[in-house]
Design a protein around this motif. Structure first.
Motif, PDB file in Angstrom:
ATOM      1  N   LEU A 193       0.815  -1.240   0.038  1.00  0.00           N
ATOM      2  CA  LEU A 193       0.015  -0.092   0.063  1.00  0.00           C
ATOM      3  C   LEU A 193       0.916   1.332  -0.032  1.00  0.00           C
ATOM      4  N   PRO A 194       1.726   1.570   0.812  1.00  0.00           N
ATOM      5  CA  PRO A 194       2.800   2.667   1.058  1.00  0.00           C
ATOM      6  C   PRO A 194       3.300   3.033  -0.362  1.00  0.00           C
ATOM      7  N   VAL A 195       3.774   1.890  -1.024  1.00  0.00           N
ATOM      8  CA  VAL A 195       4.562   1.957  -2.523  1.00  0.00           C
ATOM      9  C   VAL A 195       3.514   2.399  -3.616  1.00  0.00           C
ATOM     10  N   THR A 196       2.445   1.804  -3.703  1.00  0.00           N
ATOM     11  CA  THR A 196       1.417   2.112  -4.793  1.00  0.00           C
ATOM     12  C   THR A 196       0.733   3.499  -4.375  1.00  0.00           C
ATOM     13  N   ALA A 197       0.670   3.900  -3.055  1.00  0.00           N
ATOM     14  CA  ALA A 197       0.178   5.364  -2.706  1.00  0.00           C
ATOM     15  C   ALA A 197       1.288   6.261  -3.191  1.00  0.00           C
ATOM     16  N   ARG A 198       2.413   5.818  -3.155  1.00  0.00           N
ATOM     17  CA  ARG A 198       3.527   6.942  -3.471  1.00  0.00           C
ATOM     18  C   ARG A 198       3.399   7.192  -5.234  1.00  0.00           C
ATOM     19  N   PHE A 199       3.307   6.187  -5.941  1.00  0.00           N
ATOM     20  CA  PHE A 199       3.107   6.306  -7.341  1.00  0.00           C
ATOM     21  C   PHE A 199       1.848   7.282  -7.730  1.00  0.00           C
ATOM     22  N   HIS A 200       0.741   6.918  -6.959  1.00  0.00           N
ATOM     23  CA  HIS A 200      -0.364   7.795  -6.927  1.00  0.00           C
ATOM     24  C   HIS A 200      -0.153   9.075  -6.671  1.00  0.00           C
TER      25      HIS A 200
END
Length: 237
Positions: A193-200
């Protein structure tokens, strides 16, 4: 994430029931039925492969069968359910091959919409998009996957409005929910989740700044990340 691990994350998949008496607008009820059912499917409350009926769903979310029927037809166009006359409605399985096709298509359309939103969106449009940075980061920090999914859906709507391209927006809108369900089904929340959120957030910041080139690049990086995520779900990965 499997269905069991989703439940173990403490995700609240319930919602507020809406009665037909609370709003006389058929369109409003259909929209609410769609919102509730889409969330139930994406978050696996309605499990892949499960068979449901209009009557059961109507009782479950306290909305009449006509709005339910209309919402199900929309969900069928988004690959989330299959309507089988006289047999019921089947929630579609999670399919990695379909996910790769969706991401291939999304790459082109998401890039177009992100760049167009950055270049064509009004200052108010871009400010609304930029306002998602803090809540997205907070959802990631709290590992609140359901809030993150809601913010992702909101971002898609804001980008579509700001891009001023109805054809692209309506085409890609059919692909976002099933793509989110695939991610939810397989996600390891603390890890992903933290990684995907960073790309968003990179996409949001670029669009908010009105930088079309950076927005397109950020969109591609997000899709690259999602493609790699999908690859990791393959048996040989």
């Amino acid at each position: 994430m499997t269905m069991a691990s989703a439940a173990d994350s403490g995700i609240n998949t319930g919602g507020t029931a809406v009665s037909p008496s609370s709003d006389g607008s058929q369109n409003t009820l259909t929209s609410e039925a769609y919102r509730r059912l889409e969330e139930m499917i994406v978050t696996l409350e309605l499990a892949p492969g499960s068979v449901v009926s209009e009557a059961i769903l109507s009782r479950q979310i306290d909305i009449g069968t006509t709005p339910i029927r209309e919402a199900l037809h929309r969900l069928s166009r988004e690959y989330l359910v299959q309507i089988m006359p006289r047999r019921g409605v089947v929630v579609t399985p999670v399919d990695v091959r379909l996910q790769f096709e969706i991401l291939e298509t999304r790459r082109e359309l998401d890039r177009l919409l992100a760049a167009a939103a950055a270049s064509r969106g009004s200052s108010a449009d871009r400010a609304a998009i930029q306002s998602l940075v803090s809540p997205t980061e907070q959802a990631a920090e709290a590992l609140d996957i359901k809030e993150f999914l809601r913010l992702d859906a909101q971002l898609n709507l804001l980008l579509a409005r700001a891009a001023r391209n109805t054809v692209a927006a309506e085409t890609v809108a059919r692909l976002h929910s099933i793509s989110r369900r695939f991610w939810f089904f397989h996600v390891d929340v603390p890890r992903h989740l933290p990684v995907t959120a960073r790309f968003h957030v990179e996409v949001v910041r670029a669009v908010g700044a009105g930088d079309a080139a950076s927005a397109a690049q950020a969109s591609d990086r997000l899709i690259d990340h999602l493609v790699e995520f999908a690859r990791q779900t393959l048996p040989h990965a």
